[in-house]
Design a protein around this motif. Structure first.
Motif, short mmCIF file in Angstrom:
data_model
loop_
_atom_site.label_atom_id
_atom_site.label_comp_id
_atom_site.label_asym_id
_atom_site.label_seq_id
_atom_site.Cartn_x
_atom_site.Cartn_y
_atom_site.Cartn_z
N VAL A 161 0.83 -1.21 0.00
CA VAL A 161 0.00 0.00 0.00
C VAL A 161 0.87 1.25 0.00
O VAL A 161 0.55 2.23 -0.68
N ASN B 202 2.02 1.82 -3.49
CA ASN B 202 0.93 2.28 -4.36
C ASN B 202 0.45 3.68 -4.01
O ASN B 202 0.05 4.44 -4.90
N ALA B 203 0.48 4.02 -2.72
CA ALA B 203 0.09 5.37 -2.32
C ALA B 203 1.07 6.40 -2.89
O ALA B 203 0.66 7.47 -3.39
N THR C 58 0.14 9.24 -5.71
CA THR C 58 0.43 10.66 -5.46
C THR C 58 1.22 11.26 -6.62
O THR C 58 0.93 12.38 -7.07
N GLY D 44 -7.33 5.13 -4.07
CA GLY D 44 -6.83 5.40 -2.73
C GLY D 44 -7.83 4.98 -1.66
O GLY D 44 -7.45 4.45 -0.62
N GLY E 237 -7.34 2.25 1.18
CA GLY E 237 -7.54 2.65 2.57
C GLY E 237 -8.47 1.71 3.32
O GLY E 237 -8.18 1.31 4.45
#
Length: 202
Positions: free
Chosen positions: A21, A24-25, A29, A41, A45
């Motif tokens: 994660v 990937n976050a 971004t 996202g 989450g």
């Protein structure tokens, strides 16, 4: 003395998911593309919150003063003198007074139970010659002692031994702390819901 027991597999997989994660976050971004990035996202989450409360947070913690059971959304503390009985089904069930506290982890799955039962069974010898080393008397005794026992059974034995020690020493009764909502779990769930709200509204 503080010992924490949990599902090692779930814990490792949980941290692998967190690393996935995080990557990937960072990617979302850098390559932000509006609505689709927000939805992605939000999905990450929500899944991360689920992984946190079911795989990373749960633990059975043995402390000097008592047993702390961290289940997905709540935490309960039981002083040793308040525990009446400990049994294992698919979970560790701790009886205190008229209540039963079920520890989320470690659990004893049917597969793990079957594997534990096979551990002490004599292996079928194939062929004319013995290919496996002969176990010593001590090794055989250890194998027999572990036959049929899962990780949950072993943890339950540690808890039972600590309870019996406390009763032999006549340790003073501590106060049972009722199950309280876990702030970290609540924050994780609220943060996930906030991401979903942002993805839906924007």
């Amino acid at each position: 003395m503080k010992q924490t027991y949990r599902s090692a597999t779930a814990f490792v997989l949980g941290w692998i998911w967190v690393a996935f994660v995080a990557f990937n976050a960072f990617d979302l971004t850098i390559r932000y593309s509006g609505k689709s990035s927000l939805v992605a996202g939000a999905v990450l989450g929500v899944l991360t919150a689920v992984v946190y409360v079911t795989a990373l947070r749960p633990a059975t913690v043995v402390t000097q003063d008592g047993l702390r059971v961290r289940n997905p959304l709540r935490t309960t503390f039981l002083p040793w003198s308040a525990i009446d009985d400990v049994q294992v089904s698919h979970t560790i069930n701790i009886t205190h007074g008229e209540k039963v506290l079920r520890a989320w982890t470690p659990q004893a799955s049917a597969r793990e139970r079957a594997r534990a039962n096979r551990r002490g069974a004599p292996r079928e010898q194939r062929g004319r010659y013995r290919t496996e080393p002969v176990l010593s008397k001590g090794e055989r005794a250890a194998q027999e002692a572990m036959t049929g026992k899962t990780h949950a059974d072993w943890v339950a034995e540690q808890i039972t031994e600590r309870v019996e020690t406390a009763k032999r020493r006549d340790e003073p009764s501590g106060q049972v702390r009722a199950a309280v909502w876990a702030p970290d779990a609540i924050v994780a769930v609220v943060a996930a819901l906030a991401l979903v709200a942002v993805a839906v509204l924007l």
